[in-house]
Design a protein around this motif. Structure first.
Motif: not given
Length: 368
Positions: A237-244, A339-348, A364-368
């Motif tokens: 879809x091209x929409x954003x996605x964020x993970x806490x 280039x994120x996968x579920x594992x790399x997004x979770x790791x960040x 709260x901190x934002x990933x680099x």
């Protein structure tokens, strides 16, 4: 000698004597000479008549009784069917003895209006609506209606109906062969109920397999599967996605000071707070002992930061008001990168969480 041959010999002898006597009468012109021949012929004919009089005729062999000659009522009873007819012009009903048995009525009960209303308070309308809908049908059709059996209660009857038409084409009579199908429907209902129960049990088992029993949130396996799906959907879809990703601060101290039962109470309370903070379309899970995550479809970095701060404050204030030790959380969040996968997004996001802990916790901190 067989009987038929003896009869033939006697008859031939008698005729021979009669013919000889007649010949001699004509030749001699008087009756004296052949008198003995006439007497002999009469004796032979008398013997033949007496023989036939004594013979008894052979009894006729009766043909086998055809199946169609069986008593119709008995056949209906064996088949479990009754017969019903309806006159559209007069509205008059007629039914068979076997129908009375099916309906729980005394044999040969007359189908008057009072009887029909008591027997079919709802079914009479059901029947007549169906008959009116099929009034011009030339083929057989199905009619279903309810009756109130005095012994068995509400029963469902199914009839195969056929219209009888006058030469002018008017429907003069509807003939129906009726059967009680209540048990058939009950069996189908039991099968459907068992199937529905099996589906519910399977769904419950699936939920249990994917749910953390203590907090009521999803477990790690379900969380990672959902994260994979949301990443694929965001790519399409091209929409954003964020993970806490967030963790209870000093949770070991809570267990050491208050006991593991109180620690479990803290986690259960957090589960309730997180569910209330979660918006439609978002997904929350417990992924470790005191570690949680929340998936935010459609959220960019700013929206994710605001959601993380809102969650941090809700847990801080909510646990202060609960009958459990109060706690705080550190939150890290990351936005889906090219280039994120579920594992790399979770790791960040997890790395941002530990940055919040190193920075003093309850932040709260934002990933680099």
């Amino acid at each position: 000698m067989p009987t038929s041959r003896v009869d033939t010999a006697l008859l031939a002898t008698a005729w021979l004597l009669v013919c000889t006597t007649l010949f001699m009468l004509v030749a001699a012109g008087h009756v004296g000479a052949p008198l003995w021949l006439m007497l002999t012929a009469h004796v032979v004919l008398g013997a033949l008549i007496q023989r036939h009089a004594k013979r008894k005729p052979a009894p006729a062999i009766s043909p086998p009784r055809p199946l169609q000659s069986l008593n119709a009522s008995l056949a209906d009873e064996l088949a479990g069917i009754g017969r019903l007819s309806f006159d559209p012009a007069s509205g008059r009903h007629r039914w068979s003895r076997e129908f009375c048995r099916i309906a729980g009525l005394p044999p040969m009960t007359a189908p008057d209006e009072a009887c029909l209303e008591a027997l079919m308070p709802q079914g009479l309308k059901q029947m007549r609506v169906t008959l009116a809908r099929h009034a011009k049908d030339r083929e057989t059709y199905t009619v279903e209606f309810e009756i109130e059996n005095p012994q068995l209660g509400t029963r469902l009857l199914r009839a195969r109906a056929r219209n009888m038409f006058s030469p002018e084409g008017a429907c003069e009579q509807v003939l129906m062969v009726v059967r009680d199908v209540t048990e058939d429907y009950s069996q189908v209902a039991r099968i459907e109920e068992a199937r529905a129960a099996a589906v519910r049990e399977a769904e419950e088992a699936r939920q249990q397999a994917n749910t953390d029993a203590l907090t009521g949130l999803a477990n790690r396996r379900s969380a990672m599967q959902s994260l994979d799906r949301e990443i694929m959907r965001a790519r399409q879809s091209g929409e954003p996605l964020a993970l806490l990703v967030f963790d209870v601060d000093h949770f070991k101290a809570v267990n050491d000071t208050h006991g593991h039962a109180q620690g479990d109470l803290v986690l259960a309370e957090m589960g309730g707070i997180i569910r209330r903070q979660k918006r439609d379309g978002q997904f929350a899970a417990r992924v470790g002992g005191e570690e949680f995550l929340m998936i935010l479809p459609g959220a960019d970095g700013r929206a994710a930061s605001a959601a993380a701060e809102r969650l941090r404050l809700a847990i801080d204030h909510g646990t202060r008001m609960a009958d459990a030790p109060s706690v705080t959380v550190s939150v890290g969040h990351a936005a889906l990168g090219p280039g994120d996968t579920s594992l790399t997004l979770f790791a960040r996001a997890d790395e941002a969480l530990y940055a919040a802990k190193r920075g003093g916790r309850n932040q709260v901190r934002l990933a680099a």
